[in-house]
Design an enzyme around this catalytic site. Structure first.
Site, PDB file in Angstrom:
ATOM      1  CG  ASP A   1      -0.260  -0.126   2.561  1.00 30.65           C
ATOM      2  OD1 ASP A   1      -0.863  -0.690   3.491  1.00 30.65           O
ATOM      3  OD2 ASP A   1       0.906   0.316   2.685  1.00 30.65           O
TER       4      ASP A   1
ATOM      5  CG  ASN B   1      -1.464  -9.336  16.008  1.00 27.52           C
ATOM      6  OD1 ASN B   1      -2.653  -9.054  16.170  1.00 27.52           O
ATOM      7  ND2 ASN B   1      -1.027 -10.048  14.987  1.00 27.52           N
TER       8      ASN B   1
ATOM      9  CB  CYS C   1       4.545  -2.449 -22.453  1.00 22.09           C
ATOM     10  SG  CYS C   1       6.243  -1.879 -22.297  1.00 22.09           S
TER      11      CYS C   1
ATOM     12  CG  HIS D   1       4.490  -9.857  -0.521  1.00 22.42           C
ATOM     13  ND1 HIS D   1       3.777 -10.127   0.622  1.00 22.42           N
ATOM     14  CD2 HIS D   1       5.408 -10.842  -0.629  1.00 22.42           C
ATOM     15  CE1 HIS D   1       4.222 -11.247   1.161  1.00 22.42           C
ATOM     16  NE2 HIS D   1       5.226 -11.691   0.418  1.00 22.42           N
TER      17      HIS D   1
HETATM   18  C1  BV8 Z   1       6.660 -18.179  -3.171  1.00 16.94           C
HETATM   19  C2  BV8 Z   1       0.415  -9.331  -2.426  1.00 16.94           C
HETATM   20  C3  BV8 Z   1       8.340 -19.399  -4.265  1.00 16.94           C
HETATM   21  C4  BV8 Z   1      -0.803  -9.689  -3.220  1.00 16.94           C
HETATM   22  C5  BV8 Z   1       0.684 -11.274  -0.998  1.00 16.94           C
HETATM   23  C6  BV8 Z   1       1.834 -24.411   1.529  1.00 16.94           C
HETATM   24  C7  BV8 Z   1       2.568 -24.229   2.689  1.00 16.94           C
HETATM   25  C8  BV8 Z   1       3.449 -23.159   2.831  1.00 16.94           C
HETATM   26  C9  BV8 Z   1       3.616 -22.253   1.782  1.00 16.94           C
HETATM   27  C10 BV8 Z   1       2.879 -22.441   0.634  1.00 16.94           C
HETATM   28  C11 BV8 Z   1       1.994 -23.498   0.497  1.00 16.94           C
HETATM   29  N1  BV8 Z   1       1.425 -23.405  -0.723  1.00 16.94           N
HETATM   30  C12 BV8 Z   1       1.927 -22.319  -1.363  1.00 16.94           C
HETATM   31  C13 BV8 Z   1       2.826 -21.746  -0.554  1.00 16.94           C
HETATM   32  C14 BV8 Z   1       3.641 -20.578  -0.843  1.00 16.94           C
HETATM   33  C15 BV8 Z   1       2.790 -19.323  -0.678  1.00 16.94           C
HETATM   34  C16 BV8 Z   1       2.218 -19.241   0.722  1.00 16.94           C
HETATM   35  O1  BV8 Z   1       2.914 -18.941   1.671  1.00 16.94           O
HETATM   36  N2  BV8 Z   1       0.898 -19.524   0.813  1.00 16.94           N
HETATM   37  C17 BV8 Z   1       0.224 -19.462   2.103  1.00 16.94           C
HETATM   38  C18 BV8 Z   1      -1.193 -18.932   1.902  1.00 16.94           C
HETATM   39  C19 BV8 Z   1       0.216 -20.859   2.708  1.00 16.94           C
HETATM   40  N3  BV8 Z   1       3.709 -18.218  -0.877  1.00 16.94           N
HETATM   41  C20 BV8 Z   1       3.918 -17.762  -2.120  1.00 16.94           C
HETATM   42  O2  BV8 Z   1       3.342 -18.158  -3.115  1.00 16.94           O
HETATM   43  C21 BV8 Z   1       5.016 -16.710  -2.219  1.00 16.94           C
HETATM   44  N4  BV8 Z   1       5.933 -17.074  -3.263  1.00 16.94           N
HETATM   45  O3  BV8 Z   1       6.525 -19.013  -2.324  1.00 16.94           O
HETATM   46  O4  BV8 Z   1       7.587 -18.224  -4.178  1.00 16.94           O
HETATM   47  C22 BV8 Z   1       7.771 -20.161  -5.395  1.00 16.94           C
HETATM   48  C23 BV8 Z   1       7.565 -19.500  -6.598  1.00 16.94           C
HETATM   49  C24 BV8 Z   1       7.074 -20.238  -7.675  1.00 16.94           C
HETATM   50  C25 BV8 Z   1       6.765 -21.593  -7.519  1.00 16.94           C
HETATM   51  C26 BV8 Z   1       6.946 -22.207  -6.271  1.00 16.94           C
HETATM   52  C27 BV8 Z   1       7.450 -21.489  -5.208  1.00 16.94           C
HETATM   53  C28 BV8 Z   1       4.410 -15.363  -2.579  1.00 16.94           C
HETATM   54  C29 BV8 Z   1       3.516 -14.893  -1.462  1.00 16.94           C
HETATM   55  C30 BV8 Z   1       3.112 -13.449  -1.724  1.00 16.94           C
HETATM   56  C31 BV8 Z   1       1.637 -13.357  -1.913  1.00 16.94           C
HETATM   57  N5  BV8 Z   1       1.248 -11.926  -1.981  1.00 16.94           N
HETATM   58  N6  BV8 Z   1       0.356  -9.979  -1.114  1.00 16.94           N
HETATM   59  C32 BV8 Z   1      -2.029  -8.933  -2.753  1.00 16.94           C
HETATM   60  O5  BV8 Z   1      -1.937  -8.104  -1.815  1.00 16.94           O
HETATM   61  O6  BV8 Z   1      -3.098  -9.187  -3.359  1.00 16.94           O
HETATM   62  S1  BV8 Z   1       0.408 -12.082   0.465  1.00 16.94           S
HETATM   63  C33 BV8 Z   1      -0.600 -11.138   1.508  1.00 16.94           C
HETATM   64  O7  BV8 Z   1      -1.017 -11.971   2.604  1.00 16.94           O
HETATM   65  C34 BV8 Z   1       0.155 -10.058   2.195  1.00 16.94           C
HETATM   66  O8  BV8 Z   1       1.091  -9.436   1.397  1.00 16.94           O
HETATM   67  C35 BV8 Z   1       0.807 -10.750   3.358  1.00 16.94           C
HETATM   68  O9  BV8 Z   1       2.083 -11.186   3.014  1.00 16.94           O
HETATM   69  C36 BV8 Z   1       0.020 -12.000   3.526  1.00 16.94           C
HETATM   70  C37 BV8 Z   1      -0.399 -12.188   4.949  1.00 16.94           C
HETATM   71  O10 BV8 Z   1      -1.163 -11.149   5.311  1.00 16.94           O
HETATM   72  P1  BV8 Z   1      -0.823 -10.290   6.642  1.00 16.94           P
HETATM   73  O11 BV8 Z   1      -0.050  -9.109   6.227  1.00 16.94           O
HETATM   74  O12 BV8 Z   1      -0.248 -11.119   7.735  1.00 16.94           O
HETATM   75  O13 BV8 Z   1      -2.297  -9.856   7.012  1.00 16.94           O
HETATM   76  P2  BV8 Z   1      -3.406 -10.735   7.735  1.00 16.94           P
HETATM   77  O14 BV8 Z   1      -4.738 -10.115   7.427  1.00 16.94           O
HETATM   78  O15 BV8 Z   1      -3.186 -12.186   7.453  1.00 16.94           O
HETATM   79  O16 BV8 Z   1      -3.077 -10.502   9.275  1.00 16.94           O
HETATM   80  C38 BV8 Z   1      -3.229  -9.205   9.819  1.00 16.94           C
HETATM   81  C39 BV8 Z   1      -2.736  -9.279  11.248  1.00 16.94           C
HETATM   82  O17 BV8 Z   1      -2.750  -7.959  11.777  1.00 16.94           O
HETATM   83  C40 BV8 Z   1      -3.609 -10.136  12.134  1.00 16.94           C
HETATM   84  O18 BV8 Z   1      -2.784 -10.972  12.939  1.00 16.94           O
HETATM   85  C41 BV8 Z   1      -4.359  -9.112  12.989  1.00 16.94           C
HETATM   86  O19 BV8 Z   1      -4.599  -9.602  14.307  1.00 16.94           O
HETATM   87  C42 BV8 Z   1      -3.369  -7.977  13.050  1.00 16.94           C
HETATM   88  N7  BV8 Z   1      -3.950  -6.651  13.254  1.00 16.94           N
HETATM   89  C43 BV8 Z   1      -5.202  -6.228  12.931  1.00 16.94           C
HETATM   90  N8  BV8 Z   1      -5.327  -4.925  13.284  1.00 16.94           N
HETATM   91  C44 BV8 Z   1      -4.135  -4.525  13.813  1.00 16.94           C
HETATM   92  C45 BV8 Z   1      -3.258  -5.626  13.798  1.00 16.94           C
HETATM   93  N9  BV8 Z   1      -1.992  -5.563  14.267  1.00 16.94           N
HETATM   94  C46 BV8 Z   1      -1.588  -4.380  14.774  1.00 16.94           C
HETATM   95  N10 BV8 Z   1      -2.361  -3.275  14.820  1.00 16.94           N
HETATM   96  C47 BV8 Z   1      -3.640  -3.312  14.354  1.00 16.94           C
HETATM   97  N11 BV8 Z   1      -4.411  -2.206  14.413  1.00 16.94           N
HETATM   98 ZN    ZN Z   2       7.343  -3.874 -22.456  1.00 18.42          ZN
END
Ligand code: BV8
Ligand code: ZN
Length: 241
Positions: free
Chosen positions: A105, A213, A147, A120
């Site tokens: 963001d 958190n 592009c 990301h």
């Molecule tokens: C990759 C951009 C290698 C897009 C995002 C099985 C097991 C393990 C891993 C995997 C699996 N299957 C697939 C995978 C890999 C996968 C992955 O990890 N999947 C997960 C779902 C299991 N990862 C990938 O694919 C990554 N790449 O591995 O590459 C590769 C490549 C090719 C082939 C093979 C391997 C790429 C991952 C990137 C994805 N893109 N974002 C978009 O925005 O649309 S991820 C997105 O969700 C975010 O960027 C962030 O990273 C992620 C998690 O979100 P959070 O930021 O933690 O937010 P969330 O809502 O979950 O939590 C918020 C927290 O804040 C809560 O705890 C809440 O209590 C707290 N909160 C709330 N209010 C407050 C607060 N805290 C403080 N103050 C407050 N006021």
């Molecule tokens: Zn191009």
């Protein structure tokens, strides 16, 4: 909330500090998180892990752009909150300060953080699928942009599920995590890899782990301290330390 004495001492004496942020730090700016209140973010019935995926870019880039255009529109009204601003002030306080974010963001930069490792990518940038040209997104019509260098398709410059992280970003972040004295995990459920591996890396290298958190997260068990509160309330408490 009071900062525990041990943390006051560590914060005042730390030389290298590393911070990993997630969607939670932008929640108080009005940016929806992905997993809060138990329900995952959904787009037209698709979980966000599906619409934000490499497969969707291949199969329906127009739909992916509609999803990101919608989110960018929401973001236009969002400003950095006291949590972002507090972290921007931390960059002057230590020998080495590293801010790593999973967020796309741009609110850390808007708050004044200069060096931000965006694991990301950034929702305000588009990237050409063919020549890699990068363009800032200012005004954008609906549909798939073409592009200006090679006339191929542009896609959001954001890392989607199943895609590699930007070259070097994760390595730099992991290197800083192994060297830091103090590692803060702020506003993330830490379920997405490889970003979620960083706190474990820091802990293994002897860093003191602090979670900010309002709720427990899978990572809580590895933390030395958990500050159960909103980032916008907790982080300003460090300003006068
Ligand atoms: C990759 C951009 C290698 C897009 C995002 C099985 C097991 C393990 C891993 C995997 C699996 N299957 C697939 C995978 C890999 C996968 C992955 O990890 N999947 C997960 C779902 C299991 N990862 C990938 O694919 C990554 N790449 O591995 O590459 C590769 C490549 C090719 C082939 C093979 C391997 C790429 C991952 C990137 C994805 N893109 N974002 C978009 O925005 O649309 S991820 C997105 O969700 C975010 O960027 C962030 O990273 C992620 C998690 O979100 P959070 O930021 O933690 O937010 P969330 O809502 O979950 O939590 C918020 C927290 O804040 C809560 O705890 C809440 O209590 C707290 N909160 C709330 N209010 C407050 C607060 N805290 C403080 N103050 C407050 N006021
Ligand atoms: Zn191009």
């Amino acid at each position: 909330m009071e900062i525990p004495d041990i943390l006051k001492e560590k914060f005042s004496s730390a030389r290298r500090v590393c911070v990993l942020t997630g969607a939670g730090i932008s929640a108080e700016s009005g940016v929806p998180t992905f997993r809060s209140s138990g329900s995952a973010l959904v787009w037209k019935g698709m979980p966000f892990t599906e619409i934000s995926s490499a497969r969707m870019v291949r199969e329906d880039l127009g739909e992916v752009w509609e999803w990101f255009d919608y989110r960018r529109n929401l973001l236009k009204e969002c400003k950095p909150n006291p949590g972002h601003l507090a972290l921007a002030a931390w960059q002057e306080r230590f020998d080495e300060f590293t801010l790593v974010t999973q967020n796309i963001d741009n609110l850390h930069r808007t708050a004044g953080s200069r060096e931000v490792i965006e694991l990301h990518g950034n929702i305000w940038r588009a990237r050409c699928e063919s020549c890699g040209r990068l363009d800032d997104i200012v005004e954008k019509e609906s549909g798939v942009p073409i592009c200006r260098s090679c006339s191929e398709r542009m896609r959001p410059d954001v890392v989607l599920f199943g895609e590699m992280l930007p070259v070097g970003a994760f390595d730099t972040a992991a290197d800083r995590a192994t060297k830091c004295d103090l590692f803060f995990i702020i506003g993330t459920s830490a379920v997405v890899y490889p970003a979620a591996a960083l706190p474990e890396t820091a802990a293994r290298s002897g860093a003191f782990l602090v979670e900010v958190n309002p709720e427990e997260a899978p990572l809580t068990q590895y933390c030395d301290l958990s500050l159960r509160g909103n980032a916008g309330d907790v982080l300003p408490l460090f300003t006068d330390l």
